[in-house]
Each structure stands twice: as structure tokens, then as C-alpha cells.
Design an enzyme around this catalytic site. Structure first.
Site, short mmCIF file in Angstrom:
data_model
loop_
_atom_site.label_atom_id
_atom_site.label_comp_id
_atom_site.label_asym_id
_atom_site.label_seq_id
_atom_site.Cartn_x
_atom_site.Cartn_y
_atom_site.Cartn_z
N TYR A 22 0.83 -1.22 0.00
CA TYR A 22 0.00 0.00 0.00
C TYR A 22 0.86 1.26 0.00
O TYR A 22 0.45 2.30 -0.47
CB TYR A 22 -1.03 -0.02 1.13
CG TYR A 22 -0.52 0.05 2.54
CD1 TYR A 22 -0.05 -1.10 3.18
CD2 TYR A 22 -0.51 1.24 3.24
CE1 TYR A 22 0.41 -1.04 4.48
CE2 TYR A 22 -0.05 1.30 4.54
CZ TYR A 22 0.41 0.16 5.16
OH TYR A 22 0.87 0.22 6.47
N ASP A 42 8.69 -5.93 -7.22
CA ASP A 42 8.15 -6.66 -6.08
C ASP A 42 8.48 -8.15 -6.27
O ASP A 42 8.58 -8.62 -7.39
CB ASP A 42 6.63 -6.47 -6.00
CG ASP A 42 6.08 -6.83 -4.61
OD1 ASP A 42 5.69 -5.93 -3.87
OD2 ASP A 42 6.10 -8.05 -4.29
N THR A 99 8.43 -4.07 7.30
CA THR A 99 9.41 -4.11 8.41
C THR A 99 8.67 -4.50 9.69
O THR A 99 8.45 -3.68 10.58
CB THR A 99 10.08 -2.73 8.61
OG1 THR A 99 9.02 -1.74 8.71
CG2 THR A 99 11.00 -2.39 7.48
N ARG A 168 3.82 8.04 5.51
CA ARG A 168 2.76 8.48 6.44
C ARG A 168 1.40 8.26 5.77
O ARG A 168 0.53 9.12 5.80
CB ARG A 168 2.92 9.96 6.79
CG ARG A 168 3.94 10.19 7.89
CD ARG A 168 4.11 11.64 8.21
NE ARG A 168 4.75 11.84 9.52
CZ ARG A 168 5.20 13.01 9.97
NH1 ARG A 168 5.06 14.08 9.20
NH2 ARG A 168 5.76 13.11 11.15
N VAL A 169 1.29 7.08 5.13
CA VAL A 169 0.01 6.82 4.46
C VAL A 169 -0.88 5.99 5.37
O VAL A 169 -0.40 5.32 6.28
CB VAL A 169 0.22 6.10 3.11
CG1 VAL A 169 0.86 7.05 2.11
CG2 VAL A 169 1.02 4.83 3.28
N LYS A 220 9.04 8.92 12.99
CA LYS A 220 7.98 8.01 12.57
C LYS A 220 7.61 7.03 13.69
O LYS A 220 6.43 6.83 14.01
CB LYS A 220 8.44 7.22 11.34
CG LYS A 220 7.55 6.08 10.95
CD LYS A 220 6.19 6.52 10.46
CE LYS A 220 5.33 5.31 10.20
NZ LYS A 220 4.08 5.59 9.52
N GLY A 271 -5.61 -2.37 16.41
CA GLY A 271 -5.11 -3.23 15.33
C GLY A 271 -4.37 -2.40 14.31
O GLY A 271 -3.98 -1.27 14.58
N CYS A 274 0.56 -0.52 11.71
CA CYS A 274 1.63 0.33 12.26
C CYS A 274 1.64 0.41 13.78
O CYS A 274 2.63 0.19 14.43
CB CYS A 274 1.46 1.75 11.73
SG CYS A 274 0.97 1.86 10.05
N1 SAJ Z 1 -8.15 3.23 18.02
C1 SAJ Z 1 -8.74 3.29 19.28
N2 SAJ Z 1 -8.99 4.52 19.84
C2 SAJ Z 1 -8.68 5.67 19.17
C3 SAJ Z 1 -8.07 5.59 17.90
C4 SAJ Z 1 -7.83 4.36 17.35
O1 SAJ Z 1 -9.04 2.28 19.91
O2 SAJ Z 1 -8.96 6.76 19.71
C5 SAJ Z 1 -7.87 1.92 17.42
C6 SAJ Z 1 -8.55 1.71 16.09
O3 SAJ Z 1 -9.81 1.11 16.26
C7 SAJ Z 1 -7.57 0.77 15.37
C8 SAJ Z 1 -6.22 1.17 15.92
O4 SAJ Z 1 -6.46 1.86 17.14
O5 SAJ Z 1 -7.84 -0.58 15.70
C9 SAJ Z 1 -5.39 2.04 14.99
O6 SAJ Z 1 -6.22 3.09 14.59
P1 SAJ Z 1 -5.61 4.45 13.91
O7 SAJ Z 1 -6.72 5.43 13.85
O8 SAJ Z 1 -4.36 4.82 14.58
O9 SAJ Z 1 -5.34 4.03 12.39
P2 SAJ Z 1 -4.06 3.43 11.70
O10 SAJ Z 1 -3.64 2.14 12.26
O11 SAJ Z 1 -4.36 3.47 10.24
O12 SAJ Z 1 -2.92 4.47 12.04
C10 SAJ Z 1 -2.46 5.30 11.04
C11 SAJ Z 1 -1.10 5.80 11.44
N3 SAJ Z 1 -0.52 6.44 10.29
C12 SAJ Z 1 0.68 5.99 9.83
O13 SAJ Z 1 1.31 5.10 10.35
C13 SAJ Z 1 1.20 6.68 8.64
C14 SAJ Z 1 -1.19 6.79 12.57
O14 SAJ Z 1 0.06 7.45 12.71
C15 SAJ Z 1 -2.23 7.85 12.30
O15 SAJ Z 1 -2.30 8.71 13.44
C16 SAJ Z 1 -3.56 7.19 12.07
O16 SAJ Z 1 -3.40 6.35 10.89
C17 SAJ Z 1 -4.64 8.25 11.81
O17 SAJ Z 1 -4.54 9.31 12.43
O18 SAJ Z 1 -5.55 7.95 11.03
#
Ligand code: SAJ
Length: 440
Positions: A22, A42, A99, A168-169, A220, A271, A274
Site C-alpha cells: 500500500y 516486487d 518491516t 505516512r500513508v 515516525k 489493530g 503500524c
Molecule cells: N483506536 C482506538 N482509539 C482511538 C483511535 C484508534 O481504539 O482513539 C484503534 C482503532 O480502532 C484501530 C487502531 O487503534 O484498531 C489504529 O487506529 P488508527 O486510527 O491509529 O489508524 P491506523 O492504524 O491506520 O494508524 C495510522 C497511522 N498512520 C501511519 O502510520 C502513517 C497513525 O500514525 C495515524 O495517526 C492514524 O493512521 C490516523 O490518524 O488515522
């Protein structure tokens, strides 16, 4: 350097992208659309074939990406291959391979090492190599640079340049993030960092900041660890609210009225690709620092699916039902709201824990084709429903209808998408993360 700078400006620079997940697919397509000729590499031949057929290999809804990919492949600006040989012509090569950390939380950089080894054999004089994968602080210095030097016979900052620009995607927003979020361009020399900034300016209007390698590596891993710790605080406060008979949602809303507070949301667990792994990358290999906060945060967050299981057992008990043999429907299998990504999903943890205790589990999720069944058919006759993902589809559920569909009116909300008062007034035996039993 000057030569490469002018080739970037004229878009004559040839770009390689190693790793077409991704991260790699989005940046390869965007760079091709910006005018560069891009070769994507890839190890997965099926993924390469998918891209060369003009199809996007990324699951789930990624606005604009399928159309963009199809266009740049049709225009032959992006070609995918399993062969490293074409990278010999690349002026800039991005590395975006996985990674992960394994069960004992040690970084597994096998893919990164393999990519560096194969690239080193073909890369040309003066190439700029940029690692976009998330790596532990010190990885560029101690692993990537020496490996590239050893395998290529070239010297860092003379025969090649090495930068780190952590991706940072986020699932569902790949292109939007790529085009707007600030990025850190870490390099071994200010000139190389400046070149990276020129290069990334071609695809983003986000802020681009120069740094050294280790600062970029720390930024990061720290930003995701910070999020994990903030989520853990919310989760722990949710447990306190349950214990003292308060409602976390109300407490959070009032706390966040105060400027400078931004409490996140207590929920059923953490979950994704990252957040669960980056805290371990941050502290990888540290000997004289004993990280306690982030370890405690990981433990709190990893325990939340099991807390939801306790809420399920407690609610079934109030309804006079044992957990063993209970027919339960888990609402939401993805790890994130309105996403089809199931990486490290807390729902998977919950389902296996409940099955081990004799419950029969059905999964419903409108974002997962194999589980996008009719909600009312899936919940018909079940003993309880458990909301594990804050999909929009579960907000404003017809609770009166759910009550008649279920065999017993038992509802557990792991993501606070159900109006608790309405659920209780409708006659549900109701539990929610962070909602204590009101004492009066
Ligand atoms: N979650 C909670 N409570 C919250 C926020 C999230 O329980 O208040 C849970 C979500 O349900 C999920 C997990 O944490 O299971 C991760 O959620 P996330 O909103 O952090 O989404 P991700 O995993 O896509 O994190 C990414 C990260 N971005 C990158 O690594 C480039 C993170 O740094 C971002 O802050 C996040 O997206 C974002 O802000 O959307």
C-alpha cells in the site's frame, strides 16, 4: 548532485520503487503521474502482473488510486517487474518493503536486507536511495548504509546517497495523505536532504523538513508510539469509569473542552499495520533505557479484546446464559472503522478467545465481502451481538428490531457507537467499554 537536481526538475530522472504494497503502489503511481518514468519491483509475481494489467492490488476503497494506476500503466510511465536489473538505470530508488516485528517483538528486517542486497548489485553511480519503510532508530547507520556499501563496492555520499523519508500513508487515504501530509527527509548530508525535498515536492504540497537519518527514524516510530500511548490512556480511563460507575464518553467530552487536551477514544483494542508494531521498533535494541510507558501501553491495548470478552460473559450472566454454547454475532471484523483492512484486528483476538470458551461465533462486516451478509439474518436467533468496529453501518442501529431478532436482548458495544440510554430503555442487557453501572 546538481545533475540529479536538474533531472528531477525536468522529470527525466528515472525512479525505482521496491515493494509494491500500500506504500509502494501509491507513491509509484503518483510519481509516474508527476511525470517520472517509474519501475516498480516486487517479489510477488502475481502482484506485478496485476499492476501491469492496470489493476490496483490494494484491497479496500482507495479514492482515485485505481484510476490513476490504470492511467500511468497505460501511458507506460509505470512498469512493474520482479527483476532488479531495470533499477540499474534508476537515479532515485525508494524502498517500501515490510518491516514487521515478530512474536518476541524483535524487528524483522529480512525484506529490507534482501532489497538492499539486490539493489546494491545493480544500482548506478550517484543513485539516491530512500528508505520509506518504518525502521528502528539507527537502522540507516548500522544496517542499510553498510550493506549498500559492502554489496555495491560504492562509498556512501560518493558512489551513492542514502535518505530516510518515513511513509505516512493510511488505509483508505493513501493518495490524500501522500499529497498533503508533512514529511521528514532524513539524509547523511544536507545536500542529499535538499535533493529529497526537491524530489518529494513533485508529489506533495505538505511541509518537507530536512533532518539526519536518526531523527527521521525517531519521528515516525515516535508518532505512532505516541498514538498507542494516548489510546492506552483512554482505554485505562475507560476501565476506571466502568469501576466507579461513570460513562467514559461523557468524561472524555468534558475533559476535551479544556484546550490542549485531546483524549482519544476507549475501545475494543488496537489493530492495524503500524500502531501495534512501531513502539517495539522505537525501542529496538536499546540496552541502557528501560521503556516502561510504551510497554505498559501495549499491554493495556492488547488486553482490551479480552476486556470485551469479560463484558460479554457478564452480560450473558445477567441474562442467565452461560458463555459456553452461547451463539454470538461479532459486528465488525476489520481493524478500523469503514475499512476492509483486517490486519491485527481485535475482532480476531476476541473471536478466538470466545471460541476457546465454547461460544459459537458468527461474524458480520459490510466491508468484508465474505461477511457482508444481511445483518438481520445473521443476528436472527443469536444470544448476543458484540460491536467491535465503529463502521457507520452500526451507528443508529434499529435497536427495537435487533431486540426482536436476537433470541436474547444482549448487546455489548466495544466502540461506543450505540446510544447507551436508548439500548437500556429498549430493554437490552447492555454493556459498553467505559460505561459503568450507574449507582443512582
Ligand atoms: N483506536 C482506538 N482509539 C482511538 C483511535 C484508534 O481504539 O482513539 C484503534 C482503532 O480502532 C484501530 C487502531 O487503534 O484498531 C489504529 O487506529 P488508527 O486510527 O491509529 O489508524 P491506523 O492504524 O491506520 O494508524 C495510522 C497511522 N498512520 C501511519 O502510520 C502513517 C497513525 O500514525 C495515524 O495517526 C492514524 O493512521 C490516523 O490518524 O488515522
Amino acid at each position: 548532485m546538481q545533475h540529479l537536481s536538474s533531472r528531477i526538475a525536468s522529470r527525466e530522472a528515472k525512479v525505482g520503487v521496491i515493494g509494491l504494497g500500500y506504500v509502494g503502489v501509491a507513491v509509484a503511481a503518483e510519481l509516474a503521474a508527476a511525470g517520472f518514468r517509474v519501475v516498480g519491483v516486487d517479489v510477488k509475481a502475481d502482484r506485478v502482473a496485476c499492476i501491469n494489467a492496470g489493476h490496483c492490488p490494494i484491497e479496500g476503497d482507495e479514492p482515485e488510486l485505481p484510476e490513476l494506476l490504470r492511467r500511468v500503466v497505460t501511458e507506460k510511465r509505470l512498469v512493474a517487474t520482479t527483476d532488479y536489473a531495470p533499477l540499474a538505470e534508476a537515479d532515485i530508488v525508494l524502498i517500501g518493503v515490510e518491516t514487521p516485528v515478530d512474536a518476541d517483538r524483535r524487528a524483522r528486517f529480512v525484506a529490507l536486507q534482501s532489497a538492499c542486497r539486490d539493489l546494491a548489485k545493480v544500482m548506478k553511480e550517484g543513485v539516491l536511495v530512500i528508505v520509506e519503510s518504518t525502521v528502528s532508530p539507527g537502522t540507516c547507520e548500522t544496517l542499510v548504509a553498510p550493506l549498500l556499501e559492502r554489496e555495491s563496492g560504492k562509498k556512501l555520499d560518493r558512489g551513492f546517497h542514502l535518505g530516510h523519508c518515513p511513509e505516512r500513508v493510511m488505509s483508505g487515504k493513501l493518495l490524500a495523505n501522500l499529497r498533503t501530509l508533512a514529511r521528514v527527509c532524513g539524509a547523511s548530508t544536507p545536500e542529499a536532504a535538499a535533493l529529497m525535498i526537491e524530489f518529494y515536492r513533485s508529489i506533495t504540497h505538505g511541509k518537507l523538513e530536512a533532518s539526519d537519518w536518526v531523527t527521521a527514524e525517531l519521528v515516525k516510530t515516535a508518532e505512532n508510539t505516541l498514538r498507542d500511548v494516548n489510546i492506552a490512556f483512554a482505554n485505562e480511563l475507560g476501565l476506571v469509569c466502568e469501576a466507579v460507575g461513570a460513562d467514559f464518553s461523557r468524561v472524555r467530552a468534558l475533559v476535551n473542552e479544556l484546550p490542549g487536551r485531546n483524549m482519544l477514544v476507549a475501545g475494543a483494542g488496537v489493530g492495524g499495520h503500524c500502531i501495534p508494531k512501531d513502539p517495539w521498533l522505537l525501542v529496538q535494541g536499546l540496552s541502557d533505557v528501560q521503556p516502561r510507558v510504551l510497554q505498559a501501553a501495549r499491554a493495556v491495548n492488547d488486553a482490551m479484546p479480552l476486556h470485551v470478552a469479560r463484558l460479554v460473559e457478564d452480560a450473558l450472566g445477567e441474562a442467565g446464559l452461560p458463555l459456553a454454547g452461547a451463539r454470538l454475532v461479532i459486528l465488525g471484523g476489520a481493524y478500523l472503522a469503514n475499512s476492509s483492512d483486517t490486519q491485527n484486528s481485535p475482532s480476531t483476538t476476541l473471536a478466538s478467545y470466545l471460541r476457546e470458551r465454547g461460544a459459537k461465533i458468527a461474524l458480520h462486516d459490510p466491508w468484508l465481502p465474505e461477511h457482508a451478509t444481511d445483518l438481520w439474518e445473521t443476528t436472527r436467533g443469536a444470544d448476543a451481538a458484540v460491536v467491535m468496529v465503529a463502521h457507520d453501518a452500526y451507528r443508529g442501529l434499529d435497536l427495537a428490531r435487533l431486540k426482536t431478532t436476537l433470541a436474547h436482548p444482549v448487546l455489548i458495544d466495544g466502540r461506543r457507537v450505540v446510544d447507551a440510554d436508548e439500548a437500556e430503555q429498549t430493554g437490552f442487557v447492555f454493556r459498553a467499554v467505559g460505561r459503568g453501572k450507574r449507582r443512582r
